[in-house]
Scaffold this motif. Structure first.
Motif, mmCIF file in Angstrom:
data_model
loop_
_atom_site.group_PDB
_atom_site.id
_atom_site.type_symbol
_atom_site.label_atom_id
_atom_site.label_comp_id
_atom_site.label_asym_id
_atom_site.label_seq_id
_atom_site.Cartn_x
_atom_site.Cartn_y
_atom_site.Cartn_z
ATOM 1 N N MET A 105 52.307 42.473 32.470
ATOM 2 C CA MET A 105 52.714 42.117 33.836
ATOM 3 C C MET A 105 53.625 43.194 34.437
ATOM 4 N N LYS A 106 54.544 43.697 33.606
ATOM 5 C CA LYS A 106 55.504 44.679 34.096
ATOM 6 C C LYS A 106 54.786 45.955 34.541
ATOM 7 N N LEU A 107 53.780 46.372 33.759
ATOM 8 C CA LEU A 107 53.084 47.617 34.096
ATOM 9 C C LEU A 107 52.207 47.460 35.341
ATOM 10 N N VAL A 108 51.597 46.294 35.515
ATOM 11 C CA VAL A 108 50.759 46.112 36.705
ATOM 12 C C VAL A 108 51.636 45.961 37.951
ATOM 13 N N GLN A 109 52.556 44.995 37.927
ATOM 14 C CA GLN A 109 53.402 44.805 39.108
ATOM 15 C C GLN A 109 54.324 46.013 39.322
ATOM 16 N N GLY A 110 54.808 46.586 38.228
ATOM 17 C CA GLY A 110 55.713 47.719 38.332
ATOM 18 C C GLY A 110 55.028 48.986 38.814
ATOM 19 N N ASN A 111 53.715 48.931 38.985
ATOM 20 C CA ASN A 111 53.007 50.043 39.618
ATOM 21 C C ASN A 111 52.331 49.585 40.908
ATOM 22 N N GLY A 112 52.853 48.494 41.466
ATOM 23 C CA GLY A 112 52.423 48.087 42.804
ATOM 24 C C GLY A 112 51.245 47.142 42.843
ATOM 25 N N GLY A 113 50.766 46.678 41.694
ATOM 26 C CA GLY A 113 49.533 45.900 41.681
ATOM 27 C C GLY A 113 49.720 44.395 41.797
ATOM 28 N N SER A 114 48.615 43.712 42.103
ATOM 29 C CA SER A 114 48.523 42.253 42.056
ATOM 30 C C SER A 114 47.541 41.896 40.955
ATOM 31 N N LEU A 115 47.809 40.826 40.227
ATOM 32 C CA LEU A 115 46.899 40.481 39.130
ATOM 33 C C LEU A 115 46.821 38.985 38.951
ATOM 34 N N ASN A 116 45.747 38.536 38.316
ATOM 35 C CA ASN A 116 45.636 37.146 37.907
ATOM 36 C C ASN A 116 44.436 36.996 36.984
ATOM 37 N N ALA A 117 44.191 35.771 36.580
ATOM 38 C CA ALA A 117 43.026 35.445 35.760
ATOM 39 C C ALA A 117 42.721 33.981 36.004
ATOM 40 N N THR A 118 41.467 33.592 35.853
ATOM 41 C CA THR A 118 41.116 32.177 36.005
ATOM 42 C C THR A 118 40.071 31.809 34.955
ATOM 43 N N THR A 119 40.069 30.527 34.603
ATOM 44 C CA THR A 119 39.067 30.005 33.677
ATOM 45 C C THR A 119 38.384 28.830 34.357
ATOM 46 N N ASN A 120 37.066 28.745 34.242
ATOM 47 C CA ASN A 120 36.364 27.561 34.731
ATOM 48 C C ASN A 120 35.323 27.161 33.683
ATOM 49 N N PRO A 121 34.521 26.141 33.945
ATOM 50 C CA PRO A 121 33.566 25.737 32.911
ATOM 51 C C PRO A 121 32.644 26.877 32.483
ATOM 52 N N ASP A 122 32.281 27.773 33.406
ATOM 53 C CA ASP A 122 31.293 28.809 33.104
ATOM 54 C C ASP A 122 31.861 30.030 32.414
ATOM 55 N N ARG A 123 33.042 30.511 32.865
ATOM 56 C CA ARG A 123 33.463 31.863 32.447
ATOM 57 C C ARG A 123 34.975 32.027 32.600
ATOM 58 N N THR A 124 35.459 33.200 32.124
ATOM 59 C CA THR A 124 36.867 33.550 32.295
ATOM 60 C C THR A 124 36.917 34.929 32.955
ATOM 61 N N ASN A 125 37.719 35.067 34.036
ATOM 62 C CA ASN A 125 37.816 36.376 34.679
ATOM 63 C C ASN A 125 39.259 36.864 34.744
ATOM 64 N N TYR A 126 39.407 38.169 34.672
ATOM 65 C CA TYR A 126 40.710 38.848 34.700
ATOM 66 C C TYR A 126 40.616 39.959 35.731
ATOM 67 N N PHE A 127 41.644 40.108 36.564
ATOM 68 C CA PHE A 127 41.516 41.117 37.615
ATOM 69 C C PHE A 127 42.876 41.606 38.083
ATOM 70 N N GLU A 128 42.913 42.887 38.458
ATOM 71 C CA GLU A 128 44.122 43.454 39.061
ATOM 72 C C GLU A 128 43.693 44.428 40.160
ATOM 73 N N THR A 129 44.353 44.319 41.299
ATOM 74 C CA THR A 129 44.163 45.296 42.372
ATOM 75 C C THR A 129 45.385 46.201 42.369
ATOM 76 N N MET A 130 45.133 47.524 42.287
ATOM 77 C CA MET A 130 46.215 48.489 42.122
ATOM 78 C C MET A 130 46.110 49.579 43.186
ATOM 79 N N PRO A 131 47.227 50.226 43.521
ATOM 80 C CA PRO A 131 47.109 51.501 44.228
ATOM 81 C C PRO A 131 46.222 52.400 43.363
ATOM 82 N N SER A 132 45.288 53.148 43.973
ATOM 83 C CA SER A 132 44.202 53.721 43.174
ATOM 84 C C SER A 132 44.647 54.765 42.165
#
Lengths: 446, 441
Positions: free
Chosen positions: B84-111
């Motif tokens: 969390m520190k490395l993603v947010q500490g470099n300006g990014g947003s992140l999260n993850a979700t789980t549903n019956p079908d699948r699990t996803n992980y994602f972060e949007t960062m300055p490129s």
């Protein structure tokens, strides 16, 4: 082969730039537009100086009832025809009220935005406001508020607000009123609010691919038939803190969590300390790795999440920590929270923590401002607070240049752990006794 | 190709994805999808793992989601709290979700931080198990139990989804239980189970890596090889239990709940078709005609017309699940003085109207216009686009097919909607869940 063991460095950064802003003054009003090349959707947001602060005492919620009445038909068409016309463009109206403004927003594919804006203005400027419809919307809003107030949170929010802003009239009551004040709103209140505040030009904010948008046509749609000069602004409410901390219990029998709202007053948005205050709050309770979230969630497991922040309007400000914690750990969670607020106030922040806060806040200006809706909202902030078009570039630089000394000084000056009001909404039978450890305990009358 | 829009009638789109898409696959089976867009200096990294709560055996409900939490607690070269520190500490947003079908992980960062994001994702795909401790599991178990309290137990009607699923799907069906799981199963979760869970499902050949935004396919493919290339393939990943069901159900079921709620409320639900099928496209349009917006039949007839339902709490929507017939949920809440029976009579009458009264051109046009705007809103961020491509690559084998969804919605006819309604909305296949205010029995 194995995993790469060392963390990669940073690539070359592209310079940050807020979208190019264009201003057009026509038909008695101003359009402020941000250019987003290639965007298929476009947003328009009519911003009127008609926030909740303009409501009459005892009739809090008048502006919200008006906002919800706008789509009950216009002078040109009834509500069913209006809904069909607007939604057939793929657009939906989002009228809203905050402390400073009344907003009417609409989004649609770019080529349809002008038609959608004409319909939005038709509802905002010339709603039918039939007395029977307004009375029904008012009654529906009372019911909707009762639905909302059955959830944890709204009663605690109202209790904290009443305590912090008790001497400040409208600011002591909830933004959208409460079930009692909305029930007292009359049809005449709603008609008078519309007549006084929604016939003025206001400002139109537009975000989208400007090569495909006709700003003059949007100005005509937004401002035609309006009149009135800009209104004078009242000054800030000021920061007053109580002599000592106190606790207010909002009873919610059988609640499996306690909803915490711990707060005190703070400066308004125009404060020169805005940047260091925001960064101090980010270290304390804004980022995921903040002191509060780390201790209360990641170490103790008391909560799904805890946040600390400053909220600021044109005239008011407040600091608040908000969380839902398991009933059985209510007192330990409050104790630990007060400990982290006190530590931050007393010792300030460290360079390692501030580095995360700086980069996160700066990076969010590009990461969280990708959509036309987000950009239109960013333009609204410029208008409400009188900020220049290059504000976001300046803000980004100020975030990145803030020092440990500046941010620690802001924490010392704008946190007041001994002046907090601790509102706890939870199962009184289970938590009342243990709450006395935090000082005077009173029961909320909300 | 550019989406074409004509004014003032409903927009006509020839594609729902007017950006380039390139794909590659590493030797270990990891599929990589890249969609370049230089508009803003941001990039989204998204991973879809083809594992969700449908894979959970009895006694382990909630494990896929609890595991998702553990993925943020450190891995072989990333210390606890560092992710969390490395993603947010470099300006990014992140999260993850789980549903019956699948699990996803994602972060949007300055490129400029693309490489960091890929390194972090690779480290927790290939090196989570050595960092997994009992202390971390115990802590996140408590966090998840608080998530359950906050989202399902402590809010009026909050348990509706938990009640609907077992009524919609039979015992043993992969959608029978809710993703959040039961408190009993969460309490019983053992560390070894999670180590085995990761080794079984968090494999490169069970994932899709999607990168959208300010980068090039060549750069991403090279970085994917550098960071993910060493992770070993896992052979023989077991499939989830078969979700095939005779559609629709043949026996109506109902559950009546008395609880601390502020007003009577009804949920009607039907199993429809799996997400991604022509039948489900028709259901998507049907749900919009029925319950999306002030021009919808539900709003016009129950909130505006007979005025028995509260205008803020009325609607219909499909839950986009792909591995079995997905649920359609229709809900209304009574206005003051209206009883649950009157509300149900009114609601079922409007639902029946979709079978008996043809959808008009105006209704169809309105629904398609709203779906068009919703589609473009969904792809207006790099994060929205990355998740979309990850979904289509994972569930349908080709991210480019994402472009077809919007045109397929727009091709649905009034007859298609009526046919879908006649098939899925039959009273004898209905699940009815009612809430009335009172002391819980």
């Amino acid at each position: 082969m194995t995993l790469v063991t060392t963390r990669p460095g940073t690539g070359a950064a592209r310079p940050y730039a807020f979208p190019a802003v264009r201003r057009v003054t026509a038909h008695g009003g101003t359009v402020i537009a941000a250019h987003l090349p290639g965007q298929i959707l476009a947003s328009a947001l009519l911003l009127l100086d008609a926030g909740a602060a303009r409501e009459t005492d005892g009739r809090e919620g008048t502006a919200t009832v008006l906002a919800k009445s706008l789509e009950e038909g216009t002078r040109k068409r009834d509500s069913a025809a209006y809904a069909l016309a607007l939604e057939s463009l793929g657009a939906e109206l989002s009228p809203g009220v905050d402390w400073d403004t009344f907003r009417v927003g609409v989004s649609a594919p770019g080529p349809l935005l002008a038609d959608a804006m004409r319909l939005a203005a038709e509802a905002a400027r010339t709603p039918k406001l039939d007395p029977a419809d307004v009375a029904r919307v008012r009654d529906d809003e009372v019911t909707a508020l009762r639905m909302d107030w059955a959830q944890p949170g709204p009663r605690a929010d109202a209790t904290l607000r009443a305590d912090l802003f008790g001497d400040d009239g409208r600011y002591s009551r909830p933004l959208h009123g409460d079930p009692t004040s909305v029930a007292a709103v009359t049809v005449d209140d709603v008609l008078a609010f519309h007549e006084a505040w929604l016939r003025r030009p206001g400002v139109l904010l537009v975000a989208g691919d400007l090569d495909a948008l006709d700003l003059a046509a949007l100005a005509e749609a937004a401002f035609d038939g309006t009149s009135g000069d800009p209104l004078e602004q009242a000054g800030p409410l000021g920061v007053r803190l109580p002599p000592r901390r106190r606790t207010i219990l909002v009873d919610r029998p059988d609640s499996v969590q306690s909803t915490l709202r711990l707060g005190h007053r703070a400066p308004e948005r125009a404060t020169p300390d805005y940047v260091p205050m925001t960064l101090a709050a980010t270290v304390l309770g804004g980022a995921f790795t903040s002191r509060l979230n780390h201790l209360i969630r990641e170490v103790k497991g008391y909560t799904y999440g805890i946040r600390g922040s400053y909220a600021m309007t044109r005239r008011s400000g407040r600091f608040e920590v908000a969380a839902g914690v398991q009933t059985a750990v209510t007192a330990p969670a409050i104790r630990d929270t007060l400990g982290e607020i006190a530590r931050t106030q007393r010792e300030g922040v460290t360079e390692a923590e501030l580095e995360v806060a700086r980069s996160w806040r700066a990076g969010q200006l590009s990461v969280e401002m990708q959509t036309p809706g987000a950009i239109a909202g960013a333009l609204a902030t410029l208008v409400v607070h009188g900020l220049p078009d290059d504000y976001y570039e300046t803000l980004r630089r100020e975030y990145l240049e803030a020092t440990v000394e500046q941010v620690s000084k802001a924490a010392a000056e704008h946190l007041a752990v001994d002046g907090l009001t601790l509102v706890v909404e939870g199962d009184g039978a289970a938590i009342r006794e243990e709450l006395t450890e935090f000082g005077d305990l009173i029961d909320s009358d909300i | 190709m550019i989406a074409r829009v004509t004014s003032p009638s409903a927009p006509v789109a020839t594609t729902g994805y007017p950006w380039p898409i390139e794909t590659a696959q590493l030797a270990n089976g990891l599929r990589v999808v890249v969609s370049e867009d230089r508009t803003a200096p941001v990039v989204c990294v998204n991973l879809w793992y083809d594992v969700g709560s449908r894979h959970e055996p009895p006694g382990q409900t909630g494990f896929a989601h609890l595991f998702e939490h553990l993925m943020f607690e450190g891995s072989q070269h990333v210390k606890k709290t560092e992710h969390m520190k490395l993603v947010q500490g470099n300006g990014g947003s992140l999260n993850a979700t789980t549903n019956p079908d699948r699990t996803n992980y994602f972060e949007t960062m300055p490129s400029e931080h693309l490489e960091l994001a890929l390194w972090l994702e690779a480290d927790r795909m290939g090196g989570l198990v050595p960092a997994l401790t009992q202390e971390t599991l115990d802590n996140q178990r408590e966090v998840v139990k608080n998530e359950r309290r906050q989202r399902y137990e402590n809010v009026p009607y909050g348990d509706a989804w938990l009640r609907l699923l077992p009524l919609l799907y039979p015992q043993g069906h992969p959608y029978h239980h809710a993703t959040i799981g039961s408190m009993e199963d969460l309490n019983a979760a053992a560390l070894e189970t999670f180590q085995a869970f990761h080794q079984q499902y968090y494999a490169p050949n069970n994932a899709v890596l999607t990168v959208v935004g300010d980068t090039t396919p060549a750069e991403v493919f090279a970085l994917a090889e550098k960071y993910f290339g060493a992770i070993a393939t896992v052979p023989g990943i077991p499939a989830a239990p078969d979700g095939t069901l005779p559609t629709p159900a043949t026996e109506a079921v109902r559950e009546a709940v008395t609880a601390k709620v502020p007003a009577p409320r009804i949920y009607l639900s039907h199993r429809t078709y799996p997400f991604g099928t022509a039948g489900y496209d028709a259901v998507t349009v049907l749900a919009t005609v029925l319950g999306n917006g002030r021009g919808s039949r539900l709003y016009q007839r129950l909130a505006d017309g007979s005025r028995i339902a509260q205008p803020d709490y009325i609607g219909a929507y499909g839950v986009d699940l792909a591995h079995a017939p997905a649920p359609l949920i229709i809900t209304a809440t009574a206005k003051d003085g209206v009883g649950i029976d009157a509300l149900e009579a009114g609601l079922t009458e409007v639902v029946q109207s979709l079978i008996d009264e043809p959808v008009t051109p105006d209704e169809l046009n309105r629904a398609k216009a709203l779906l068009t705007t919703a589609w473009w809103r969904g792809v207006s961020t790099v994060g929205g686009r990355a998740d979309l491509l990850g979904r289509y690559a994972t569930q349908f084998g080709d991210p480019a097919t994402a472009a077809d969804r919007l045109p397929k919605w727009l091709a649905v006819t009034a007859d298609d909607v009526t046919e879908a309604a006649a098939h899925v909305l039959r009273p004898e296949s209905r699940v009815t869940l009612t809430y009335v205010p009172g002391e819980p029995s």
